[in-house]
Every structure is written in C-alpha cells, then in structure tokens.
Design a protein around this motif. Sequence first.
Motif, PDB file in Angstrom:
ATOM      1  N   TRP A  76       0.828  -1.205   0.000  1.00  0.00           N
ATOM      2  CA  TRP A  76       0.000   0.000   0.000  1.00  0.00           C
ATOM      3  C   TRP A  76       0.868   1.263   0.000  1.00  0.00           C
ATOM      4  N   THR A  77       1.909   1.277   0.842  1.00  0.00           N
ATOM      5  CA  THR A  77       2.792   2.454   0.889  1.00  0.00           C
ATOM      6  C   THR A  77       3.533   2.631  -0.440  1.00  0.00           C
ATOM      7  N   SER A  78       3.923   1.530  -1.056  1.00  0.00           N
ATOM      8  CA  SER A  78       4.585   1.627  -2.370  1.00  0.00           C
ATOM      9  C   SER A  78       3.636   2.210  -3.401  1.00  0.00           C
ATOM     10  N   TYR A  79       2.396   1.724  -3.340  1.00  0.00           N
ATOM     11  CA  TYR A  79       1.389   2.199  -4.298  1.00  0.00           C
ATOM     12  C   TYR A  79       1.153   3.699  -4.098  1.00  0.00           C
ATOM     13  N   ARG A  80       1.047   4.110  -2.818  1.00  0.00           N
ATOM     14  CA  ARG A  80       0.829   5.521  -2.505  1.00  0.00           C
ATOM     15  C   ARG A  80       1.999   6.381  -2.993  1.00  0.00           C
ATOM     16  N   ALA A  81       3.211   5.853  -2.778  1.00  0.00           N
ATOM     17  CA  ALA A  81       4.415   6.594  -3.181  1.00  0.00           C
ATOM     18  C   ALA A  81       4.458   6.775  -4.698  1.00  0.00           C
ATOM     19  N   ARG A  82       4.101   5.691  -5.404  1.00  0.00           N
ATOM     20  CA  ARG A  82       4.106   5.774  -6.873  1.00  0.00           C
ATOM     21  C   ARG A  82       3.061   6.773  -7.366  1.00  0.00           C
ATOM     22  N   THR A 137       1.874   9.315  -5.688  1.00  0.00           N
ATOM     23  CA  THR A 137       2.324  10.667  -5.370  1.00  0.00           C
ATOM     24  C   THR A 137       3.346  11.144  -6.395  1.00  0.00           C
ATOM     25  N   ASP A 138       4.279  10.241  -6.748  1.00  0.00           N
ATOM     26  CA  ASP A 138       5.303  10.590  -7.744  1.00  0.00           C
ATOM     27  C   ASP A 138       4.664  10.951  -9.088  1.00  0.00           C
ATOM     28  N   ALA A 139       3.631  10.175  -9.403  1.00  0.00           N
ATOM     29  CA  ALA A 139       2.990  10.376 -10.713  1.00  0.00           C
ATOM     30  C   ALA A 139       2.288  11.731 -10.790  1.00  0.00           C
ATOM     31  N   THR A 140       1.767  12.139  -9.640  1.00  0.00           N
ATOM     32  CA  THR A 140       1.077  13.434  -9.630  1.00  0.00           C
ATOM     33  C   THR A 140       2.105  14.532  -9.390  1.00  0.00           C
TER      34      THR A 140
END
Lengths: 544, 325
Positions: A533-539, A541-544
């Motif tokens: 979940w944290t990896s998904y959130r980080a990705r 965030t990076d994408a935005t």
Amino acid sequence: MQNQCAGLEEAFESLGFLSIFFDISCGFVILFNDPFAIMFVVLAAFVGIVFGALPGLTAAAAIAMMLPILIAYNDEIGGLAGLAFLYVIGKSGRYGGSIAAILFNTPGTAASAATMQDGYPMTQSGKAGKALKTATVASVYGDYFGEIVLIFGAVWIAAFTRQFGPPENFAIYLMAFVVIGSVVSDSIIKGIISTLFGAVIGLIGEDIITGQFKMTMGIDELESGMALVPLLIGVFVISEVIIQAEKAAKVKMTEMARDKMDDPTAHYFTWGEFKRCIPLMFRSSIYGSLIGMMPGLGSSVACFVAYGEEKRKSKKKDEWGTGIVEGIAAPESANNAVSGPSMIPLLTLGIPGSTIAAVLIGMFLVNGLQPGPTIFASEPPLFMGGQLISPREFIFGIFAAGLIGIACYALIGYFAAPFIGRAIALLPTQYLYPFIFMTALAASYSSRASIWDVGFALLFGVIGYAMRRTNFSAAAFIIAFVLTSSMEEAFRQSMIISDKGFLVFTSFEYQGKFSYAPIFLMIGAAVVLFRAWTSYRARKTDAT
Amino acid sequence: MHFAKKVVTGVAAATAMLASATAMADYPAKPIKIMVGFSAGGGTDTTARGFASYMHEAPSMNGMPAFIVNLPGASGQKAAKAVLDEDADGYTLYMINIGTFIAGELAKGDDRPYHIPEAFVNLGCASQLVTSLQVHTSNGATNVEEFVANAKASGKEITWGTSGAATMHATIGHIFFDTHGIPHKKVPFKGGSKARAALVSQSVEAVFGGVNTVVGFEDDIRALASAGAERDPMAPDLMTFKEQGTEGIDFTGLMCLFGPAGIPEEVQTDVGAAIAHIADLKGYKRYMGKNDLASFYTDAAAATAAQDTMFDVMGPVVAEIIANQ
C-alpha cells in the motif's frame, strides 16, 4: 564459576533484588574471570570501528573473515571470548560506519547512509570533530538502550516462546521471509527475489526427514549444504573488492576546511546540544530496538526510519540535511539500538534477526549451545575454560561483554575517530583491497580446508557484485539462506504432527493446545499489504 | 649392483619404519577432532564435550587437546561418513552411542553407506546413554501402565518426538508402542535438545530421549521409565521398562569413540588408554553427573562384543520398522 555466582545469588536474594540483576552481575563475574574474553572485547571494539570505517567493508565482512579462525581456535581462546569478539564487532562496526559517512561522504556501512545527510555537511563546514563526537555519543546511547532491552526482554520472551512448536516456528519463519522480502529492499519484487534465491541455496543438501540428498549436482561438498562462511565472504567481501577494483580510484578524505574552524565548539558535542538531542535519541532508540526485534530488519532500515521520523517531527525541517547534530544523533542512536534487540529472535526462537546474528548461530553451536526457547534453561552446564558454567550464565557473560564493548568503542571513538579516519584515508587502496581479497580466499579455504569453498566464495562474490549493482538485497539473501533449513524442518515436522494438513498453520489449535501460528501469518500478511500500500501511494504521489 | 640395491632398499625400508615408529610415538602431535553427528546440547554432544575437555590430561595424549565438530544429519550418519572421508591417522575420531550408530546403519537397509564392524574400529567407551520415555508434567500419567492406559483410551495416534529418524531412542520408541499395540507417529528432530523443546511446548505427547535431557527441565518434563537391564545409576528412582512389565528394552547405548578402519595399532592403544584415564577422572565424573550421565569405562573388546549383540537385537526390530513404513 557457578560457585562464584552462587555467592552473588545469596547477596541478591538477601536484598530482594530481581533475578535479572543477579544474572547480569554473574555475567560480569564470568567475563572478568576470562582474561582472553576481556582482551577480545577491547580488540573487537577497535577492529569493528576500522572495518566499519573502511568504505564498503562492513562488520559482517570482518566477521566473515575472522569466523574460520575463531572456530578453529575456539577451544584455545574459549567460547566466551570468540562469541564476545563477534558480538562487539557487530556493535562497533555499526558505529565505525559513521566515520566514513561523516568524513568521506561514503557510508562505511549501509547503516550509516542516513548519517551522511548531515554529517558530511558538518565536515564541509569545519565541524568534523563535532559530527564525530555526536555520532559517538548517539551510538553509545542507542547501543546501551538496545542492550538493556535485550537484557530485560530476552529471558521474558524466551519464557513465552517455550510454548512454540513446529507449526508456530514455521509460521514465524514464513513471517520473517515475507517481512524480509517485502521491507528490506527498495523494491518488493527485488526483495522477494533475493529472499527466494537465498532459500533455494539453503535447500541444497540433505533432506531432514528422509536423509536423501537434493540439489547437490553430484558434488560431495554440497551434501552438508552450502557452507555459510564462503557465502558470507563472497557476498560481503569479494563483491566489495570487485566494486573497489572497478572504481580504480582512491577514496580520499575530504579536506577539512580548517580555516573555518575558528568556532571553539566546532570540535565538541556541547552539553546544550546533548540535552537537546536526548528526547530525539530516546525516540530513535525505541525505533531501533523495535526494528531490531523484527527478524531481517536491520540497522539500515532503522537509521532511515529514525531520520525520517525525527525530521518529520522537527520544527526546523528546513535545517535537516544542512549539517545539524540532530541529523546525526537520530540515525546513529537508531542503528546502534538495533544491535542488542536483534539478538532477541536469535536467543528466543533460534531465528537470526540480522546477518551478524546469523553468523553467531554457528558460534553458539560450536560451543554446545542451541539457540532457541530453552537456551536460558539452567542446565545442562557447559564445560569452558576448565569450569562448568550454565548456558544462562554464558549468555549473560555475552551481554556483559556487549556492555563493556560499548564503553570501549565509546572511548576509542570519542578520542580517536578523527585519527582513524585520517589513517584510513592514507591507506593505499591499491594494496589494501588485494590484501583483503587474498585474506578472504584464505579464510574461505581454512573454514573447511576445501578448495571448493574457495570456488564458492568467488562464485558468490560475482553473484554478490551483481546483486549490489542491481539493488538486490544481500542481507535478505543471507538471512533467507540461514533460515531455510530450519523452516523446512519445521514444515516437515508440522505435517507429521498435523491431522489437518496445511490447516495446521491456520488453526488456533493442534495437539490439544493453543496455536499462535495464525497470528504470525496474519502479521506477515499485514506487513506485506502495508508495504504494498505504501509503495502504491508513493508511486501515485510521484505520478502526480 | 644387486647387493647395493638390496642395501639401499633395506636402508630405505628401515628409515621408513623408523620414521613411522617415531611418528607414532609422537601421536598425537596435533589437536584431535571429535565429530559429533547431532546438534549441540543433546546427550551425545554433551558427553563428547565433557570428554574432549579432559583429553589433554590423559598421559597418552601428550597434552594435546581435542575439539568438537557438530555435523548433524541422518541420525549421525553424515558425521560418520565425514570421518571415513578423512585419513585413518587418529586425528579425526567419532563419538556416538553404539545403539544409535547401529540403528542408523540398519535403517538404511541395502543402501547403507558402510557396515560399522568393517568400516570402523571401536576404541572404547566412557559413558552410556540411557533412553527414557518422557511426557510433559501436565500429562496425567506417572508410570508406564498409566501412560499405556491413557493412550489406548484416547483412541488416537500418539505423536512422539525423538532425536532423529533412526536413532537408538527412535528404535526403542517403536519397540515400546508396537509391544503395547498403540498407534503412533514419530516426529524426528535434529538432536535431543530440539526434541526436548517440542515436549516442553507440548507439541508432541511424548519423547523417547536420554534420561539426561530431563535435567534442568523437571518442571516441564517427567520421565516414566528408563531402558536397560538395570536402573540407570544416575536416576536410581526411575524404574526400568522391564520392572514395569515391558520386555525387549533392556539395552542402553554405550557412548564410544570410533576411528576409521585402518587406524594404527599405536593410536588404538593410546586413545584406549586415554578413554580409561578420562573415565576415572573426578572432574569428568562430576561433569557427567551434572548432566545426569554415568561415567564408566568399557574397553574396546567388551564394547565391540556389545556392539555385535546389539546388531542381533536391533536388526529384526529395525527391519520391521522399515517394512511398515
């Protein structure tokens, strides 16, 4: 030896003290009655600092090279001395890494990577002395904190883990695998691949139940499984030599900006700064201790967690990374606080919490101690140095060595860290690394007098190099390798015990008793899901 | 020329013999490695460590120490094979109780990696390992009769642990359950200490293990009976299986030191003398006593005779176990 402690027991009983104080006092008695052990503790404090400060080399590398010698001469130097030596190297090596991080902007160990953020800017601004002293004080604080957690926690936890049987053990191993695989590396996929690779290598050898050999490819030397020493030497030492050869350049110590050193406090970690850092070091030591207790998570994770958390909490976030003492105190107290608690899973479950703990298993076995829930049982006694001592007394002797070892590296570090740093900077790496390479090959051979082991060390040197270049986790690989044999054993035993097949791991009952296995499996699953979940959130965030 | 050749050959032979004799007279000239086929903390390991600690005190050992190398696996056979891979020069020896050594070989059937009487030389014994039936203290049984009655009344398979798949303890376990017609399943562990931990955690209902492994765990473990024709001198209050009506378990495992076949006579003599010396040392007796193990000396000839007898006794039992697997 037992008699000497018996006198102490009476004194403590009459004072009504807790038995743990008697235990640790007895540990000191045993340690101070072994001159070799004291000598090796002091030596380990120095060796660990030097290896930790050498860019690329780690405490694990130092241990890998010295383990064969310690095993070969175990009876001559004594079991306590050998184990204390390795244990203290683990502590001082973690600290030593900060010297390279602060002076060379190169983490001596992965555990010091966060220390560079503020340590090197302080060096650049002429405050290398302050940075080194801050690192020393914070490391010592964290290390003592972790050691106290170990001393008070291990016996209590061991009493609890005595209830664990093969299904619980398997569930814990599985939990450790998924935690290591998903957390220890930057990438979940790479972490899991590293872990699985270690497991595959760990499966080589004899089937525990049937006695048949598997995956040996007809090589007799593999019938006993792959030996740990050549594997460690390959992954931690030879791979580093290859990296250094590739660089083909000397690491030069940064020129300290002496002209800027007109600030009289530039060399000192002042009382005011210390007081300011106490709450931060306390919190960071808690992070480090908790992370240390989790099998597989080590100092490198702890230092970044502490740095990140303290920066997030700070009212002066902008100053972090510019060269402030808080930026050194947080990661350094956290990475050393890992040391003691990482012994808890080893002593209470027989599961190594770190690569250093993985190596210590071998030394425990050499001395007739089987790490696990019953290790603190008072009998049977061990015969050491002409004396009978109980396993509990022996373990507390190691704890005492840890406490003394911290004091030793504190003194060496506080007063001599800049000199050690300068000396390392002057070392001609074109001679140093070839010497380390030859020593590594000799150590590989001497562990079992096998030329095959030299070949294996070279092979895993190349593999380790490839892993490091591609960010696969060497630590996950080694810990998984060590855990696999026991995990397989626990699995097979669970299957025999079970009347329910695989459901024995998910049921809260077997053999008419409560089972903790599902709880551990749930913890493992929760960690993986949280990490995903944290990896998904980080990705995102990076994408935005 | 022919004469000269004879002289040269004779001198060379004499020199070689002299060198050999000198070398033997110097035995041991370096530390001796004693292999143990089980993990640390069990009965075999404990005995071997105690024994090795006194090796340098034996006059025939020239002050040379001995050290222990644990190589667990295949009920001790992995370490045995490692001993056979070394030179038969007396510097690599093997300690194990003959019951487990024989059970391990027999369990392999036609695939046996060696035949003990041909591949090894028994150099003498310094202790014995006495098997016992152990249960957790929460178990209601206090003797064999109650254990058997409870097991039969439960109507289910009894899960029991032991220090390896084919050890003396395992063989005795099979004899016990089969004699009483109790359905059972064996859980092998790597060494007695791990089997004990499984009993402490109540993951198995019983363990067949050395009497000595109960020491220090009396709050958790209760021994119900011991093997052997007579009571174990280290546990005189513990009744034997025979006394409690179970026949066929009247043997114990002599803890002996083995060398590979071809080991020089002089080495056999020196090591045999060392075993006799150590078994009589007060310190060794005290150490063994602390571990609930008896120290007594059995010379090579008597130990070899006991070994032959155990092949006869255990052979049919192990063959039946294999046939039923």
